[in-house]
Enzyme design. Sequence first.
Site, PDB file in Angstrom:
ATOM      1  N   ASP A  78       0.855  -1.196   0.000  1.00  0.00           N
ATOM      2  CA  ASP A  78       0.000   0.000   0.000  1.00  0.00           C
ATOM      3  C   ASP A  78       0.893   1.249   0.000  1.00  0.00           C
ATOM      4  OD1 ASP A  78      -3.083  -0.925   1.263  1.00  0.00           O
ATOM      5  OD2 ASP A  78      -1.400  -2.305   1.432  1.00  0.00           O
TER       6      ASP A  78
ATOM      7  N   THR B 212      -7.251  -4.539   0.210  1.00  0.00           N
ATOM      8  CA  THR B 212      -6.010  -5.036   0.855  1.00  0.00           C
ATOM      9  C   THR B 212      -6.206  -6.463   1.380  1.00  0.00           C
ATOM     10  OG1 THR B 212      -5.439  -2.779   1.444  1.00  0.00           O
ATOM     11  CG2 THR B 212      -4.272  -4.494   2.636  1.00  0.00           C
TER      12      THR B 212
END
Length: 335
Positions: free
Chosen positions: A52, A132
């Site tokens: 990320d 995610t």
Amino acid sequence: MENNKFGYYSDKLRIGLEAVSLASNITRKIQKALCADDILTKTDSSPVTIADFAAQTVINNTLSKYLQQPVSMISEEEGANLTDEKTLESVISFIKGTLDISSHSQLKATVDFGKSSQKTEKFWTLDPIDGTKGFIRGQQYAISLAYVEKKEIQLGILGCPNLDPDLSRNPENINNEGSLLFATRNHGTWSTDIDDPWSNLKPVTSSPELPLEELRLCESVESAHSKHSVTKRILDFHNMKQDSIKLDSQVKYAVVARGQGHIYLRIPTSDHYKEKIWDHAAGCIIAEEAGLIVSDIYGKKLDFNCGDELKRNSGIVCAPKKHHDTIIRSIGKNI
Ligand code: AMP
Ligand code: MG
């Protein structure tokens, strides 16, 4: 790429495509090598990984290099969450070769590029890894970048590094070739090669208008993000025979835009949760430009001008024009 083929925002599109392509390349490498130490937990208990931060860094660096300043970003990740030395070093090791960033302070500053507490009328919104949880499971995720101006999303890009470009195959199965989709307002939705976005451009259109019973619904893998019991009731209510396609991230918007699925439903699991703009902006324009209607569960247009949340909306309904109203009414009866 032909200049201006994609309208007034063609220059921004070109820069955005380069940024998403570079970031996709890095997240692919990280997903293959991901280990437990690469996953952290944020204060809201949601997971975040080195990918990320790496993807946000690469995209912000590219935008800052080519765009006229100042640039406003509403992006998911924050440099303040990069506290651990080992995490910082891991991020730096994965971006090395792509970017020249070696100090921790430079890395954190790049993650926070363009952030401001002041409301702006023209801004980019970024989810460097949408889904995610899917990314950690080794499944679908998306790199999502959009630009908003004049109160409308003007361009949206979805890098989907695990989405099979072959439309005849099941989009739930991961494929290393990946797909990249983008749209600019009034210039349609396009798919292209994720590693070389300037080649092999193909127009993307949603499926022709099929009867409701033949439609296929897409929803989140995570039941905490969308009420599966309600989608099941909607399927039964309309006599829709096919099981829903379960996918993480905005890959759901990509799949309905490409006509592999037909409806994306996101039914709120709590009265308090507000959707984040970076979870929908790119997907929304990609679906709209492919011919679909995107609204909340009450049929209200999504309002991307209230900061980082869709404060005036609740849930998502993305459906063919012909059936959108019917679906909204049936949600009212089945929620
Ligand atoms: P998906 O993969 O479509 O399930 O969506 C992933 C996104 O769901 C994440 O990026 C989160 O921002 C968002 N999310 C987290 N909690 C919730 C919730 N309670 N309801 C809806 N979305 C959520
Ligand atoms: Mg997200």
